[in-house]
Motif scaffolding. Structure first.
Motif, PDB file in Angstrom:
ATOM      1  N   GLU A 144      47.807  34.759  44.417  1.00 14.57           N
ATOM      2  CA  GLU A 144      47.704  33.334  44.426  1.00 14.57           C
ATOM      3  C   GLU A 144      48.198  33.268  42.774  1.00 14.57           C
ATOM      4  OE1 GLU A 144      45.119  35.048  43.715  1.00 14.57           O
ATOM      5  OE2 GLU A 144      44.720  34.100  41.715  1.00 14.57           O
ATOM      6  N   GLY A 145      47.984  34.146  42.142  1.00 17.86           N
ATOM      7  CA  GLY A 145      48.341  33.772  40.423  1.00 17.86           C
ATOM      8  C   GLY A 145      49.948  33.698  40.337  1.00 17.86           C
ATOM      9  N   GLU A 171      47.862  36.573  48.921  1.00 19.55           N
ATOM     10  CA  GLU A 171      46.470  37.016  48.803  1.00 19.55           C
ATOM     11  C   GLU A 171      45.876  36.480  47.896  1.00 19.55           C
ATOM     12  OE1 GLU A 171      46.318  41.720  50.048  1.00 19.55           O
ATOM     13  OE2 GLU A 171      47.990  41.419  48.763  1.00 19.55           O
ATOM     14  N   ASN A 173      42.804  35.718  45.883  1.00 22.21           N
ATOM     15  CA  ASN A 173      41.457  36.430  45.482  1.00 22.21           C
ATOM     16  C   ASN A 173      40.757  35.628  44.461  1.00 22.21           C
ATOM     17  OD1 ASN A 173      42.748  37.099  43.493  1.00 22.21           O
ATOM     18  ND2 ASN A 173      42.810  39.216  43.397  1.00 22.21           N
ATOM     19  N   TRP A 175      41.535  34.994  41.522  1.00 23.77           N
ATOM     20  CA  TRP A 175      41.658  35.272  39.969  1.00 23.77           C
ATOM     21  C   TRP A 175      42.914  36.031  39.935  1.00 23.77           C
ATOM     22  CZ3 TRP A 175      37.860  34.579  36.306  1.00 23.77           C
ATOM     23  CH2 TRP A 175      36.663  34.257  37.000  1.00 23.77           C
ATOM     24  N   ALA A 176      43.533  35.690  38.749  1.00 19.70           N
ATOM     25  CA  ALA A 176      44.847  36.154  38.210  1.00 19.70           C
ATOM     26  C   ALA A 176      44.320  37.049  36.842  1.00 19.70           C
ATOM     27  CB  ALA A 176      45.944  35.388  37.961  1.00 19.70           C
TER      28      ALA A 176
HETATM   29 MG   LIG Z   1      44.736  36.929  42.238  1.00 12.66          MG
END
Ligand SMILES: [Mg+2]
Ligand SMILES: Cc1ncc(C[n+]2csc(CCOP(=O)(O)OP(=O)(O)O)c2C)c(N)n1
Length: 337
Positions: A144-145, A171, A173, A175-176
């Motif tokens: 997603e980052g 995907e 999650n 966080w990046a």
């Molecule tokens: Mg991520």
């Protein structure tokens, strides 16, 4: 799917152990049998298994820097992949790529450490499939980052306007590295990016491998049937640090605890049991995964390291025929190509 997911989890648990050899007491990233960074995907397994179970060897997959669960689900040779991670000569790329640069032409799999890098090549593979009149598809996985990256957004547009057989799998999650997604992206549901480009967007919100598989079946089927691309976002859970050695000082304890509570492997196992799969079958699947992982790790550790001078091989592709040092190609001279 369950065997696939368990294999990925067990594989990474073993890699963790091997990775830490020689790196203590002060964390020395260049030491030990697996030098360099290692990004593990515990909590992401349902995305790899759920999507790739609908793919064939001739379908293309590009993956990001967290690739093992996807590579395993796509059928990448586990022994040669492990040898690559250990930097051995018989690795997929002669030990020069490492864990972020796995490449297996036998099953059309590639990954890259550059965020969103896999999107344009997946669109290229989709375009090739269309021009060759085959029904193969291409899938680009990204985090997603990476959904604000130009390469991703341009790829969505090209795949859509050319009606290409591509599935973009995000995907999510949350966080990046240390960056929570709400600080950098102003849509909660990344699949909404599809709206601006005229393609189908889907999001699987539950950490439910069967729901992931159902959504992926639809998206891959749409691509295979010539009905165009899909952007599928899957909520996953980062159970570990961004990379091995990440102290995660930026991450609230509750966030990590929440990720640990939602394990798609445990959930799928409970679903299987509810459908009458007995202990013996579950144990068999787990021990098959265990044996396969051990065999790959032991084989890889026995492989020779490359000779130092091999570092100079494969740096540039061989020049096309007719191109020599003394005769520049038409491309170099700005010819009619
Ligand atoms: Mg991520
Ligand atoms: C173009 C580019 N910019 C920055 C980086 C450094 N980088 C490595 S991983 C990462 C975060 C990726 O986050 P996400 O896409 O959400 O994937 P995740 O690590 O969460 O699986 C960044 C910024 C990079 N590899 N490539």
């Amino acid at each position: 799917m369950y065997e696939n997911m368990v294999t990925a989890r067990q594989y990474e648990e073993r890699l963790q152990e091997e990775y830490m050899v020689g790196k203590q007491p002060a964390f020395d990233i260049s030491a030990g049998p697996i030098p360099g960074e290692l990004h593990l995907a515990a909590g992401h397994e349902a995305a790899g298994a759920g999507v790739c179970q609908h793919l064939r060897d001739d379908d293309t997959v590009t993956a990001p820097h967290r690739p093992h669960h996807i590579a395993i689900a796509k059928g990448v040779d586990l022994k040669r992949m492990t040898a690559e991670i250990f930097g051995r000569e018989s690795g997929l790329s002669g030990g020069k790529g490492g864990h972020m640069h796995l490449f297996d032409p036998d099953v059309n799999f590639a990954c890259s450490g550059i965020i969103a890098e896999g999107c344009p090549p997946a669109v290229g593979a989709g375009l090739a499939a269309k021009k060759r009149n085959t029904d193969s598809v291409a899938v680009a996985f990204l985090g997603e980052g990476a959904i604000d990256q130009g390469a991703f957004l341009e790829s969505l547009n090209l795949a859509s306007v050319q009606n290409l057989p591509v599935v973009f799998v995000v995907e999510d999650n949350d966080w990046a590295i240390s960056m929570p997604k709400e600080r950098v992206t102003d849509v909660e549901n990344g699949a909404q990016r599809a709206d601006g480009f005229g393609l189908q967007g889907m999001r699987v919100d539950a950490d439910d491998a069967v729901a992931v598989s159902d959504a992926a079946r639809e998206a891959v089927g749409r691509a295979r049937d010539g009905n165009g691309p899909t952007l599928l976002e899957i909520q996953v859970h980062r159970r570990m640090g961004h990379f091995m050695g990440d102290p995660e000082a930026y991450r609230p304890d509750e966030d990590k605890a929440a990720a640990e509570q939602r394990d798609s492997i445990e959930r799928l196992e409970a679903d299987l049991r509810a459908h009458g799969v007995d202990d013996e079958t579950i144990d068999d699947l787990r021990s098959r995964a265990h044996d396969r992982v051990e065999e790959a790790i032991e084989w890889a550790k026995d492989q020779p390291e490359p000779e130092p001078e091999d570092a100079y091989e494969d740096v540039f592709v061989n020049p096309p025929s007719g191109v020599t040092d003394s005769e520049p190609s038409t491309a170099e001279t700005g010819g009619d190509d």
